[in-house]
Design a protein around this motif. Structure first.
Motif, PDB file in Angstrom:
ATOM      1  N   VAL A 191      41.751  47.320  38.152  1.00  0.00           N
ATOM      2  CA  VAL A 191      42.430  47.428  39.449  1.00  0.00           C
ATOM      3  C   VAL A 191      41.579  48.285  40.375  1.00  0.00           C
ATOM      4  O   VAL A 191      41.097  49.354  39.973  1.00  0.00           O
ATOM      5  CB  VAL A 191      43.831  48.066  39.325  1.00  0.00           C
ATOM      6  N   HIS A 192      41.385  47.810  41.605  1.00  0.00           N
ATOM      7  CA  HIS A 192      40.646  48.597  42.594  1.00  0.00           C
ATOM      8  C   HIS A 192      41.525  48.765  43.831  1.00  0.00           C
ATOM      9  O   HIS A 192      42.043  47.787  44.381  1.00  0.00           O
ATOM     10  CB  HIS A 192      39.352  47.898  42.992  1.00  0.00           C
ATOM     11  N   LYS A 193      41.685  50.023  44.254  1.00  0.00           N
ATOM     12  CA  LYS A 193      42.508  50.317  45.424  1.00  0.00           C
ATOM     13  C   LYS A 193      41.640  50.829  46.563  1.00  0.00           C
ATOM     14  O   LYS A 193      40.739  51.645  46.358  1.00  0.00           O
ATOM     15  CB  LYS A 193      43.575  51.355  45.076  1.00  0.00           C
ATOM     16  N   ALA A 204      45.294  49.156  53.727  1.00  0.00           N
ATOM     17  CA  ALA A 204      45.230  49.475  52.296  1.00  0.00           C
ATOM     18  C   ALA A 204      45.173  48.167  51.513  1.00  0.00           C
ATOM     19  O   ALA A 204      45.801  47.170  51.883  1.00  0.00           O
ATOM     20  CB  ALA A 204      46.454  50.276  51.887  1.00  0.00           C
ATOM     21  N   HIS A 205      44.394  48.162  50.455  1.00  0.00           N
ATOM     22  CA  HIS A 205      44.296  46.983  49.595  1.00  0.00           C
ATOM     23  C   HIS A 205      44.395  47.408  48.135  1.00  0.00           C
ATOM     24  O   HIS A 205      43.881  48.464  47.751  1.00  0.00           O
ATOM     25  CB  HIS A 205      42.953  46.262  49.802  1.00  0.00           C
ATOM     26  N   THR A 206      45.040  46.591  47.341  1.00  0.00           N
ATOM     27  CA  THR A 206      45.051  46.760  45.889  1.00  0.00           C
ATOM     28  C   THR A 206      44.654  45.432  45.271  1.00  0.00           C
ATOM     29  O   THR A 206      45.357  44.437  45.433  1.00  0.00           O
ATOM     30  CB  THR A 206      46.436  47.178  45.366  1.00  0.00           C
ATOM     31  N   TRP A 207      43.518  45.414  44.601  1.00  0.00           N
ATOM     32  CA  TRP A 207      43.003  44.178  44.014  1.00  0.00           C
ATOM     33  C   TRP A 207      43.034  44.261  42.492  1.00  0.00           C
ATOM     34  O   TRP A 207      42.484  45.183  41.891  1.00  0.00           O
ATOM     35  CB  TRP A 207      41.570  43.928  44.493  1.00  0.00           C
ATOM     36  N   HIS A 208      43.669  43.271  41.879  1.00  0.00           N
ATOM     37  CA  HIS A 208      43.759  43.182  40.423  1.00  0.00           C
ATOM     38  C   HIS A 208      42.731  42.183  39.913  1.00  0.00           C
ATOM     39  O   HIS A 208      42.557  41.104  40.498  1.00  0.00           O
ATOM     40  CB  HIS A 208      45.165  42.748  40.005  1.00  0.00           C
TER      41      HIS A 208
END
Length: 284
Positions: free
Chosen positions: A200-202, A211-215
């Protein structure tokens, strides 16, 4: 040996045209060989020993595995601190034909480092377009760089037509062998290893971006131990694809599955292939 900013090991020397000893092929034990229903598969370790092969030199579409070469070109062309402004064209491009996106919005400014996460974890076509637009500059010039890079790396059966792997009127193709060689080379980059090994990268909200949260779409990272990455892919023409890497028996093992029949099946098969290679390595 260092070539183009990457440390090249003996196992990778074939990729860059340096002579090496003949490649060994692991002896298979039929009772323990995993059943692979994908159209093509290939598994090789860092000594050059081949542990599994099935139609590994057949040219096939590879879907979003294309983005691995996109990352390769960007890592050669860009500084990780470079900032790119997302355009409406990037957003529109990323939303076509059911493509996966990183959820980027027009006007956002993100670093190349963050866009690489957006490219490789959620497999964002919008991130791919933004990077290609900047470092071609333009998609056509960027694809030309991808194909020149493929030639320089000895990927003789690979041809790219876009930076994201989505369906194209003139679809590009590659082989399991070529994709494994590309991954072996890129895994020499600490930046690439860090990105593809992240679950996971935030990206925290700032004055210039949301804001982004990438799984990471690569479920193998959570499913098996010692997994390094690398990339998933799917379009109807390509089936379910997976480029994967892990550490087994003190060696780096890289594998490729092309034309898989199910999303979950590719991860289960990849884990079996990693363990199979590990058994071969420890049994030498």
């Amino acid at each position: 040996m260092r070539i183009g900013g990457f440390i090249v090991s003996a196992a990778l020397a074939l990729v860059v045209g340096v002579s090496t000893p003949a490649v060994a092929v692991a002896r298979e034990t039929a009772a323990h060989t995993p059943k692979v229903t994908a159209k093509a598969a290939y598994v090789v370790d860092s000594t050059g020993t081949i542990h599994f092969g099935k139609q590994e030199t057949t040219r096939l579409p590879v879907a979003s595995l294309v983005k691995v070469m996109t990352a390769y070109v960007v890592l050669r062309e860009a500084r990780l601190s470079d900032t790119i402004t997302i355009t409406a064209t990037d957003v529109k491009y990323g939303s076509r034909d059911g493509a996966t996106t990183a959820g980027l919005k027009a006007g956002e400014r993100l670093t190349v480092r963050d866009l690489l996460y957006g490219l490789l974890l959620p497999s964002g076509a919008d991130a791919a377009n933004a990077l290609a637009r900047r470092y071609g500059p333009g998609r056509t010039a960027f694809v030309a760089k991808m194909n020149r890079a493929a030639q320089s790396l000895g990927l003789d059966n690979t041809r790219y037509t876009n930076a994201d792997g989505m369906p194209d009127p003139d679809d590009g193709t590659s082989t399991a062998v070529d994709q494994a060689r590309l991954a072996q080379h890129l895994l020499e980059s600490s930046t690439f290893r860090t990105v593809v090994g992240t679950k996971v990268h935030k990206v925290a909200k700032s004055a210039v971006h949301r804001a982004h949260t990438w799984h990471n779409s690569n479920k193998l990272l959570s499913q098996a131990s010692g997994v390094l990455g690398v990339k998933t892919g799917y379009i109807r023409a390509a089936g379910y694809c997976l480029l994967f890497a892990g550490e087994r028996g003190g060696e780096q093992v890289v594998g490729v599955l092309l034309g898989g029949k199910s999303s979950e099946g590719r991860f289960t098969t990849a884990e079996q292939l990693l363990d199979y290679a590990g058994d071969q390595i420890t049994g030498r």
